[in-house]
Design an enzyme around this catalytic site. Structure first.
Site: not given
Ligand code: GTP
Ligand code: SPV
Ligand code: MN
Length: 593
Positions: A69, A206, A208, A215, A235, A257-259, A261-263, A282, A374, A405, A500-501
């Site tokens: 982005r 590419y 967003g 977004k 978000h 972003s990239a902190c 959420k998906t995980n 997201d 991605r 982070r 993670y887990g």
């Protein structure tokens, strides 16, 4: 084609402006998908991956200058500058329109204009919103098919309130110019007209920047709609947690972003008996239900997830989701035509083609996959989707979690004293920057509510909206607010917490707090777990490390207060008084420490 006059007039006007050779109305069928893939293969944009490794999946390599982005090229063109606020780029909407009309003039020459009708949220649901994206990129067409509900069924339902989204890669094929694998333009504009509810995006293909349902629509435009109508567009991931006793709560969490959420949304719990189910990874749209509780839906239909760091060990559910029918952009490529990225395997392959298309061996110092490479994949393939993930009424939210982070200062977890304090926590979220946007990585910056790049109006007013929304219901019905930090580091720069887990251990504590249990003790930041109230069984974590994870330093707190105070000045009159009150209380608590 469509019977909708407003839509057909708009498409005609835009075609006159962009001058494509053809117009294609997308129906969202598999045949259409295959045709796009054929075109993309022909232009050298994509390559089919090994059918035995990643069935029905495709590999894309973007232009090296079009990988994330572009926040400095993103504009909120409200009528008044004050309504964009100090955190957004603003330009007078009339002037911006003129500039855009120039740029879009003839921008689709030699190309096809695709008309993509899409729904954010389940088709036909009262809280869903429709949009129509015009684009000259077949990559965007197939991405939108995965990421949104797209096609003929939506087209039939579109009324006059659709959000018009126009996108061009800005690379016309004039006088028989040959196409290139990843057309784009050095000049980029990602522009939002919040009052008109329209989106214009130019020059990038590419993420967003180009998938305008994400977004641009579901956060920047939707946050403005939400403010006007009294709801929240955030978000945030949405996740369902079931305890070994069979009790269930849903949490929503905002990380930049990239902190993570998906995980977190797909977490595989390391504690026995706990179950984690995914609603979204997201974006969350949240409204109060008739029972006074806050309900969330995920407006998306798929995941556009960070590839590096994703593995069968770190996030098996994401890994199982992307194993087939997926698109991969800017990852590395193995010799047997599979994808690879840093963190996928413990051993690096001996030879790869890196995301730039060059030979790569482990001796080289640069990563083989771009850090913002991605996967694009359908939510329906995720083994942990919640049974209510498409419930048009949403799921009730018991806790809201903020995070970012932070290599130091911020403890593993703490709980807000109140909604107002929670709003202050959201407003003061700061995080080290990542590769999700084109800028220097690793710099600490304020990213309030993880919405810094995504709020479609004045951020000061947004804080006010969060305060105001709490009056829509009784305080005991409001979600409890927490803050987490998986990214605290030791003196050698290593993460202190396994993440993670293992994050289930923190979620368990939050779950217990929501239930009215769980040991908590005061700290100047908020309530933190009492010793032993985070279950560490089976985890070989030295007591020292736990201490470090919860260490709250007086000097660091006072300098944080100063940092926040400086930051708050940018909001001027728009900063709600309550935020300054909270800052004063914060200072006082640290002064007394
Ligand atoms: P966006 O899609 O950009 O909004 O990102 P996101 O918030 O969904 O981030 P995601 O879950 O994709 O994680 C980004 C990166 O952080 C990946 O490289 C992950 O491997 C890493 N990560 C996620 N969770 C953890 C964690 O608990 N600990 C550590 N150390 N890293 C994590
Ligand atoms: C983010 O940057 O927060 C993303 C990826 O989720 S993008 O869709 O490119 O914005
Ligand atoms: Mn995101």
């Amino acid at each position: 084609m469509t019977q909708n006059k407003k839509l057909s007039n708009w498409v005609n006007d835009m075609a006159k402006l962009c001058k494509p050779d053809k117009i294609h109305w997308c129906n969202g069928t598999e045949d259409e998908f295959s045709e796009m893939i054929r075109l993309l293969t022909e232009s050298g944009t994509c390559m089919k991956l090994n059918e035995d490794k990643k069935p029905n999946s495709y590999y894309f390599k973007s232009d090296p200058k079009d990988v994330a982005r572009v926040e400095d090229r993103t504009f909120i063109c409200s009528e008044k500058e004050i309504d964009a606020g100090p955190t957004n780029n603003w330009k007078n909407p009339k002037e911006m329109k003129e500039e855009l009309l120039n740029l879009f003039n003839g921008t689709m020459r030699g190309r096809t204009m695709y008309v993509i009708p899409f729904s954010m949220g389940p088709i036909g649901s009262k809280i869903s919103m429709n949009g129509v994206q015009l684009t000259d990129s077949p990559y965007v067409v197939i991405s939108m098919k995965i990421m949104t509900r797209m096609g003929a069924e939506v087209m039939n339902k579109i009324e006059d309130d659709f959000v018009p989204c126009i996108h061009s890669v800005g690379y016309p094929l004039e006088n028989g110019t040959k196409d290139i694998p990843w057309p784009c333009n050095e000049t980029k504009y990602i522009v939002h007209f919040p009052e008109e509810r329209a989106i214009w995006s130019y020059g990038s293909g590419y993420g967003g920047n180009a998938l305008l349902g994400k977004k641009c629509f579901s956060l920047r435009i939707a946050s403005k709609v939400a403010k006007d109508e009294g709801w929240l567009a955030e978000h945030m991931l949405i996740v369902g947690i079931t305890s070994p006793e069979g009790k269930k709560h849903y949490f929503a969490a905002a990380f930049p972003s990239a902190c993570g959420k998906t995980n977190l949304a797909m977490l595989k719990p390391s504690l026995p008996g706990w179950k984690v189910e995914t609603v979204g990874d997201d974006i969350a749209w949240m409204r109060f239900g008739n029972d006074g509780r806050l309900y969330a839906i995920n407006p998306e239909n798929g995941f556009f997830g960070v590839a590096p760091g994703t593995s069968m060990v770190s996030n098996p559910n994401a890994f199982l989701t992307l194993e087939k029918n997926s698109l991969f952009t800017n990852t590395a490529l193995t010799d047997d035509k599979d994808v690879w990225w840093e963190g996928l395997t413990s051993e690096k392959p001996e030879h790869l083609i890196d995301w730039n298309g060059n030979d790569w061996t482990p001796k080289m110092h640069h990563p083989a996959a771009h850090p913002n490479s991605r996967f694009t994949t359908s939510a329906s393939q995720c083994p942990t989707m919640d049974q209510d993930w498409e419930n048009p009424n949403g799921v009730p939210i018991s806790a809201i979690i903020f995070g970012g982070r932070r290599a130091s200062f911020i403890p593993l977890v703490y709980e807000a004293f109140s909604w107002q304090h929670g709003t202050f926590i959201g407003a003061t979220v700061s995080s080290e920057t990542t590769a999700a946007a084109a800028h220097q990585v690793g710099q600490l910056r304020n990213d309030p509510f993880a919405m810094l790049p995504f709020c479609g109006y004045n951020m000061g007013d947004y804080f006010g909206h969060w305060l105001k929304i709490s009056q829509s219901t009784a305080s005991e019905k409001l979600p409890k607010i927490f803050n987490v930090n998986w990214f605290r580091k030791d003196n050698d720069g290593k993460f202190l917490w396994p993440g993670y887990g293992e994050n289930i251990r923190v979620l368990q504590w939050i779950f217990e707090r929501v239930e009215g249990n769980g040991g908590a003790v005061y700290s100047p930041l908020g309530n933190i777990p009492t010793e032993n109230s985070i279950d560490l069984r089976g985890l070989n974590l030295p007591a020292e490390t736990m201490k470090e994870l919860f260490n709250i330093d007086k000097e660091a707190g006072l300098s944080e207060a100063e940092r926040v105070q400086n930051y708050f000045t940018i909001f001027g009159e728009q900063l709600p008084k309550e935020m300054n009150d909270e800052l004063e209380k914060f200072k006082e608590r640290f002064t007394k420490l």
